[in-house]
Design an enzyme around this catalytic site. Structure first.
Site, PDB file in Angstrom:
ATOM      1  N   HIS A 119       0.807  -1.221   0.000  1.00 38.72           N
ATOM      2  CA  HIS A 119       0.000   0.000   0.000  1.00 38.72           C
ATOM      3  C   HIS A 119       0.842   1.274   0.000  1.00 38.72           C
ATOM      4  CE1 HIS A 119      -3.662  -2.255   0.545  1.00 38.72           C
ATOM      5  NE2 HIS A 119      -3.200  -2.832   1.625  1.00 38.72           N
ATOM      6  N   GLU A 144      -7.390 -11.809   5.864  1.00 37.69           N
ATOM      7  CA  GLU A 144      -8.121 -10.626   5.431  1.00 37.69           C
ATOM      8  C   GLU A 144      -9.452 -10.930   4.761  1.00 37.69           C
ATOM      9  OE1 GLU A 144      -5.070  -7.534   3.901  1.00 37.69           O
ATOM     10  OE2 GLU A 144      -4.399  -9.443   3.055  1.00 37.69           O
ATOM     11  N   ASP A 169      -9.507  -4.969   6.240  1.00 38.85           N
ATOM     12  CA  ASP A 169      -9.811  -5.783   5.067  1.00 38.85           C
ATOM     13  C   ASP A 169     -10.824  -6.865   5.392  1.00 38.85           C
ATOM     14  OD1 ASP A 169      -8.007  -5.023   2.682  1.00 38.85           O
ATOM     15  OD2 ASP A 169      -6.616  -5.027   4.361  1.00 38.85           O
TER      16      ASP A 169
END
Length: 251
Positions: free
Chosen positions: A45, A149, A175
């Site tokens: 990310h 997740e 997530d």
């Protein structure tokens, strides 16, 4: 000093593993010098490329901070390249099945135990070992961390935890809650139940748990529930501190 993996496997220590999304060796060095047990260099990310990742890994040198890298996906080529930069471990996202977990573990090991190609030309210097000795001296010190997740991961969690070679399991609640259809609602019954399933499976398999905390009370709550690794986010700390500083001069 025991390695991060040794402390995970052979102690009951609680440790920090701070997430570095800012592409800066200076920030990583500061966190390492402050006493962080580990840092997760975020290539999933964050705005971090390979050259910067290498500089950030190198910035932990001379400290007891373990540099791990979060990959954007489970991929043998990506894993090989980052480990060859000197990473002490990898964080794998979106592990859904035991087969995914097996692929993650295999990408970190040389044949016959895995499929990592040989080429630690940079890594052996970071580890201060001769090139031919790198596999025998370093492979067993590398940390394999899996992120939970998705609904699929929760459904398969017992089988995932049965895969040998997993050192740390992290339920990623943002997530996970999103995949369950309750984005950010960590107290939703379905999210709470999913988290409990993950915790129970990890504890039954003897796999340490990690999670993120945004303040001291959250961290203490996680430790009280048996979590061994507590993470924070460099960019969130910076933003929070900047806002606090602004309040010093507000009228």
């Amino acid at each position: 000093m025991p390695s991060f993996k040794d402390r995970l496997n052979n102690s009951t220590d609680c440790m920090t593993m701070n997430i570095a999304t800012i592409p800066s060796a200076v920030v990583t060095q500061a966190m390492a010098a402050a006493g962080s047990d580990g840092v997760i260099i975020d290539m999933e990310h964050g705005a971090i490329d390979y050259g910067t990742a290498h500089a950030m890994i190198a910035a932990t040198q001379g400290t007891e901070c373990a540099p791990l890298v979060r990959l954007p996906e489970i991929d043998t080529a990506l894993a090989k390249r980052v480990l060859d930069l000197g990473a002490e471990g990898l964080v794998f996202p979106l592990v859904r099945t035991p087969q995914d977990a097996e692929r993650a573990v295999a990408s970190m090991r040389y044949p016959p135990n895995g499929n990592r190609g040989f080429g630690p030309f940079i890594a052996h210097s970071r580890w201060q070992t001769a090139l031919p000795e790198y596999p025998s001296k370093i492979e067993d010190q590398l940390v394999c961390c899996l992120l939970v997740e998705t609904r699929d991961a929760v459904d398969n969690i017992d089988a995932i935890c049965a895969v040998p070679g997993i050192d740390l399991l992290v339920p990623a609640l943002f997530d996970l809650s999103t995949d369950l259809g309750h984005m950010g609602q960590f107290d939703h019954p379905e999210v709470v139940e999913a988290l409990a399933r993950v915790e129970a499976a990890a504890n039954a398999a003897g796999i340490p748990l990690g999670n993120a905390a945004l303040n001291g009370d959250q961290a203490k709550g996680l430790v009280a529930r048996g979590y061994r690794v507590i993470a924070g986010f460099d960019v969130l700390w910076l933003k929070e501190k900047a806002a606090q500083t602004q309040s010093w001069v507000a009228g």
